[in-house]
Design a protein around this motif. Structure first.
Motif, PDB file in Angstrom:
ATOM      1  N   TRP A 147      78.474 -41.778 -16.817  1.00  0.00           N
ATOM      2  CA  TRP A 147      77.279 -40.933 -16.874  1.00  0.00           C
ATOM      3  C   TRP A 147      76.700 -40.941 -18.290  1.00  0.00           C
ATOM      4  O   TRP A 147      75.518 -41.171 -18.485  1.00  0.00           O
ATOM      5  CB  TRP A 147      77.620 -39.498 -16.512  1.00  0.00           C
ATOM      6  CG  TRP A 147      78.037 -39.257 -15.114  1.00  0.00           C
ATOM      7  CD1 TRP A 147      79.109 -39.790 -14.472  1.00  0.00           C
ATOM      8  CD2 TRP A 147      77.395 -38.406 -14.163  1.00  0.00           C
ATOM      9  NE1 TRP A 147      79.192 -39.314 -13.189  1.00  0.00           N
ATOM     10  CE2 TRP A 147      78.164 -38.454 -12.974  1.00  0.00           C
ATOM     11  CE3 TRP A 147      76.269 -37.583 -14.209  1.00  0.00           C
ATOM     12  CZ2 TRP A 147      77.816 -37.729 -11.844  1.00  0.00           C
ATOM     13  CZ3 TRP A 147      75.935 -36.845 -13.081  1.00  0.00           C
ATOM     14  CH2 TRP A 147      76.687 -36.930 -11.919  1.00  0.00           C
ATOM     15  N   TYR A 148      77.550 -40.633 -19.248  1.00  0.00           N
ATOM     16  CA  TYR A 148      77.137 -40.625 -20.654  1.00  0.00           C
ATOM     17  C   TYR A 148      78.378 -40.653 -21.530  1.00  0.00           C
ATOM     18  O   TYR A 148      79.511 -40.431 -21.056  1.00  0.00           O
ATOM     19  CB  TYR A 148      76.243 -39.426 -20.991  1.00  0.00           C
ATOM     20  CG  TYR A 148      76.775 -38.073 -20.578  1.00  0.00           C
ATOM     21  CD1 TYR A 148      77.570 -37.295 -21.429  1.00  0.00           C
ATOM     22  CD2 TYR A 148      76.461 -37.540 -19.326  1.00  0.00           C
ATOM     23  CE1 TYR A 148      78.037 -36.060 -21.044  1.00  0.00           C
ATOM     24  CE2 TYR A 148      76.932 -36.299 -18.935  1.00  0.00           C
ATOM     25  CZ  TYR A 148      77.720 -35.554 -19.795  1.00  0.00           C
ATOM     26  OH  TYR A 148      78.193 -34.326 -19.407  1.00  0.00           O
ATOM     27  N   VAL A 149      78.155 -40.966 -22.785  1.00  0.00           N
ATOM     28  CA  VAL A 149      79.244 -41.028 -23.770  1.00  0.00           C
ATOM     29  C   VAL A 149      78.868 -40.090 -24.906  1.00  0.00           C
ATOM     30  O   VAL A 149      77.715 -40.062 -25.345  1.00  0.00           O
ATOM     31  CB  VAL A 149      79.425 -42.459 -24.321  1.00  0.00           C
ATOM     32  CG1 VAL A 149      80.661 -42.532 -25.209  1.00  0.00           C
ATOM     33  CG2 VAL A 149      79.505 -43.483 -23.191  1.00  0.00           C
ATOM     34  N   GLU A 150      79.824 -39.321 -25.366  1.00  0.00           N
ATOM     35  CA  GLU A 150      79.538 -38.406 -26.478  1.00  0.00           C
ATOM     36  C   GLU A 150      80.678 -38.395 -27.481  1.00  0.00           C
ATOM     37  O   GLU A 150      81.821 -38.747 -27.171  1.00  0.00           O
ATOM     38  CB  GLU A 150      79.273 -36.998 -25.982  1.00  0.00           C
ATOM     39  CG  GLU A 150      80.493 -36.242 -25.500  1.00  0.00           C
ATOM     40  CD  GLU A 150      80.199 -34.766 -25.254  1.00  0.00           C
ATOM     41  OE1 GLU A 150      79.565 -34.132 -26.122  1.00  0.00           O
ATOM     42  OE2 GLU A 150      80.618 -34.252 -24.196  1.00  0.00           O
ATOM     43  N   VAL A 151      80.331 -38.002 -28.685  1.00  0.00           N
ATOM     44  CA  VAL A 151      81.316 -37.791 -29.738  1.00  0.00           C
ATOM     45  C   VAL A 151      81.330 -36.312 -30.083  1.00  0.00           C
ATOM     46  O   VAL A 151      80.270 -35.718 -30.314  1.00  0.00           O
ATOM     47  CB  VAL A 151      80.980 -38.614 -30.998  1.00  0.00           C
ATOM     48  CG1 VAL A 151      81.903 -38.221 -32.152  1.00  0.00           C
ATOM     49  CG2 VAL A 151      81.100 -40.103 -30.716  1.00  0.00           C
ATOM     50  N   TYR A 152      82.513 -35.714 -30.050  1.00  0.00           N
ATOM     51  CA  TYR A 152      82.646 -34.360 -30.599  1.00  0.00           C
ATOM     52  C   TYR A 152      84.004 -34.265 -31.278  1.00  0.00           C
ATOM     53  O   TYR A 152      84.997 -34.813 -30.805  1.00  0.00           O
ATOM     54  CB  TYR A 152      82.444 -33.277 -29.539  1.00  0.00           C
ATOM     55  CG  TYR A 152      83.414 -33.270 -28.381  1.00  0.00           C
ATOM     56  CD1 TYR A 152      84.650 -32.625 -28.467  1.00  0.00           C
ATOM     57  CD2 TYR A 152      83.078 -33.881 -27.182  1.00  0.00           C
ATOM     58  CE1 TYR A 152      85.520 -32.597 -27.407  1.00  0.00           C
ATOM     59  CE2 TYR A 152      83.945 -33.861 -26.103  1.00  0.00           C
ATOM     60  CZ  TYR A 152      85.163 -33.212 -26.222  1.00  0.00           C
ATOM     61  OH  TYR A 152      86.029 -33.181 -25.160  1.00  0.00           O
ATOM     62  N   GLY A 153      83.979 -33.568 -32.421  1.00  0.00           N
ATOM     63  CA  GLY A 153      85.179 -33.583 -33.247  1.00  0.00           C
ATOM     64  C   GLY A 153      85.441 -35.006 -33.698  1.00  0.00           C
ATOM     65  O   GLY A 153      84.553 -35.697 -34.190  1.00  0.00           O
ATOM     66  N   PHE A 190      75.336 -39.329 -28.883  1.00  0.00           N
ATOM     67  CA  PHE A 190      75.260 -39.533 -27.440  1.00  0.00           C
ATOM     68  C   PHE A 190      74.690 -40.898 -27.063  1.00  0.00           C
ATOM     69  O   PHE A 190      73.750 -41.383 -27.693  1.00  0.00           O
ATOM     70  CB  PHE A 190      74.372 -38.470 -26.781  1.00  0.00           C
ATOM     71  CG  PHE A 190      74.970 -37.106 -26.700  1.00  0.00           C
ATOM     72  CD1 PHE A 190      75.821 -36.754 -25.669  1.00  0.00           C
ATOM     73  CD2 PHE A 190      74.673 -36.158 -27.672  1.00  0.00           C
ATOM     74  CE1 PHE A 190      76.362 -35.485 -25.599  1.00  0.00           C
ATOM     75  CE2 PHE A 190      75.209 -34.888 -27.610  1.00  0.00           C
ATOM     76  CZ  PHE A 190      76.058 -34.550 -26.570  1.00  0.00           C
ATOM     77  N   ILE A 191      75.267 -41.458 -25.989  1.00  0.00           N
ATOM     78  CA  ILE A 191      74.678 -42.575 -25.249  1.00  0.00           C
ATOM     79  C   ILE A 191      74.570 -42.111 -23.804  1.00  0.00           C
ATOM     80  O   ILE A 191      75.537 -41.588 -23.238  1.00  0.00           O
ATOM     81  CB  ILE A 191      75.561 -43.836 -25.298  1.00  0.00           C
ATOM     82  CG1 ILE A 191      75.710 -44.338 -26.734  1.00  0.00           C
ATOM     83  CG2 ILE A 191      74.990 -44.939 -24.421  1.00  0.00           C
ATOM     84  CD1 ILE A 191      76.753 -45.448 -26.868  1.00  0.00           C
ATOM     85  N   VAL A 192      73.394 -42.273 -23.182  1.00  0.00           N
ATOM     86  CA  VAL A 192      73.232 -41.877 -21.782  1.00  0.00           C
ATOM     87  C   VAL A 192      73.053 -43.102 -20.903  1.00  0.00           C
ATOM     88  O   VAL A 192      72.541 -44.129 -21.335  1.00  0.00           O
ATOM     89  CB  VAL A 192      72.028 -40.934 -21.585  1.00  0.00           C
ATOM     90  CG1 VAL A 192      72.197 -39.650 -22.370  1.00  0.00           C
ATOM     91  CG2 VAL A 192      70.712 -41.614 -21.927  1.00  0.00           C
ATOM     92  N   ASN A 193      73.513 -42.969 -19.664  1.00  0.00           N
ATOM     93  CA  ASN A 193      73.206 -43.943 -18.629  1.00  0.00           C
ATOM     94  C   ASN A 193      71.929 -43.453 -17.951  1.00  0.00           C
ATOM     95  O   ASN A 193      71.926 -42.405 -17.291  1.00  0.00           O
ATOM     96  CB  ASN A 193      74.358 -44.028 -17.619  1.00  0.00           C
ATOM     97  CG  ASN A 193      74.138 -45.077 -16.552  1.00  0.00           C
ATOM     98  OD1 ASN A 193      73.003 -45.482 -16.284  1.00  0.00           O
ATOM     99  ND2 ASN A 193      75.208 -45.517 -15.921  1.00  0.00           N
ATOM    100  N   MET A 194      70.836 -44.179 -18.103  1.00  0.00           N
ATOM    101  CA  MET A 194      69.543 -43.722 -17.597  1.00  0.00           C
ATOM    102  C   MET A 194      69.511 -43.607 -16.081  1.00  0.00           C
ATOM    103  O   MET A 194      68.648 -42.920 -15.529  1.00  0.00           O
ATOM    104  CB  MET A 194      68.433 -44.639 -18.108  1.00  0.00           C
ATOM    105  CG  MET A 194      68.210 -44.524 -19.613  1.00  0.00           C
ATOM    106  SD  MET A 194      66.822 -45.520 -20.239  1.00  0.00           S
ATOM    107  CE  MET A 194      67.572 -47.165 -20.269  1.00  0.00           C
TER     108      MET A 194
END
Length: 237
Positions: A147-153, A190-194
């Protein structure tokens, strides 16, 4: 391969379960099968949404299979949909939910095999994998299910149809390996899958799981233009 059967008639569920087992044996393929007796039970199952193919009875007590299919697509289901029915009345509705095939009851073995062939054709288009490292393990993740990729921490997390996967790769490394459309780096983290964007808002993407993902202030217009170009391109296809 995971096959899901949704039919309110036990005898019809049993036929498809037997066909799945026979198909697995004849083709030396691992095929797991789940069955549900109504659309409500199916829609509550997280595992069902990760199926490779769903055999959906159109006429069920409580809800039409077509309506359940629309909900599944809205939740991000990207697998094959095969409708089982005694009537061709709802054929046109299948286009709205990208149905792969229709099976007219009573279902024959030959017709079932044709549905499975079409399912494999669909999987071949979307079964591209990306290899990631999660802790000490290497995993092959289905790209079409991200769905999407995120970075946290200090974590990079893939949000997928099968759940969250924390990986060791940086966001920039994943961006390169995902290879462009349908993936879009829309913000620093963030990277999203459109394909899983529900709506484009003024300053964010609203994803189909309800998450709002921000658009970078710098280059926001270019991001919107790229998203709209992708959407129009899909419509033309």
């Amino acid at each position: 391969m995971l096959a899901v059967i949704c039919d309110d008639l036990a005898k019809d569920r049993d036929i498809l379960l037997d066909f799945c087992a026979r198909y697995a044996k004849n083709n030396h393929l691992p095929v797991a099968a789940l069955s549900f007796e109504n659309a409500g039970a199916l829609l509550q199952s997280r595992e069902a949404r990760s199926a490779d193919v769903i055999f959906m009875d159109i006429y069920m007590e409580g809800a039409l299979g077509v309506d359940a299919a629309r909900i599944l697509r809205g939740k991000g289901f990207r697998g094959a949909l095969v409708f089982t029915t005694t009537s061709r009345e709802h054929y046109a509705d299948g286009f709205d939910v990208e149905a792969s095939h229709y099976l007219i009851k009573p279902i024959s073995w030959e017709a079932f095999c044709e549905a499975m062939r079409r399912t494999h054709d669909r999987m071949g288009v979307s079964a591209r994998k990306v290899r990631v490292t999660a802790g000490r393990n290497e995993l092959d993740v289905d790209i079409s299910g991200i769905w999407y990729v995120e970075v946290y921490g200090h974590k990079t997390v893939l949000h997928t149809l099968r759940g969250e996967v924390a990986v060791n790769q940086s966001l920039s490394a994943l961006e390169e390996r995902l290879g462009g459309d349908p993936f879009l780096r829309c913000y620093r983290y963030f990277i999203v899958n459109m394909d899983f964007v529900k709506r484009l808002n003024e300053d964010c993407f609203l994803m189909k799981d309800g998450r709002e993902i921000p658009l970078s202030r710098d280059g926001r217009t270019a991001l919107k233009n790229r998203y709209m170009a992708y959407v129009f391109g899909r419509m033309e296809e």
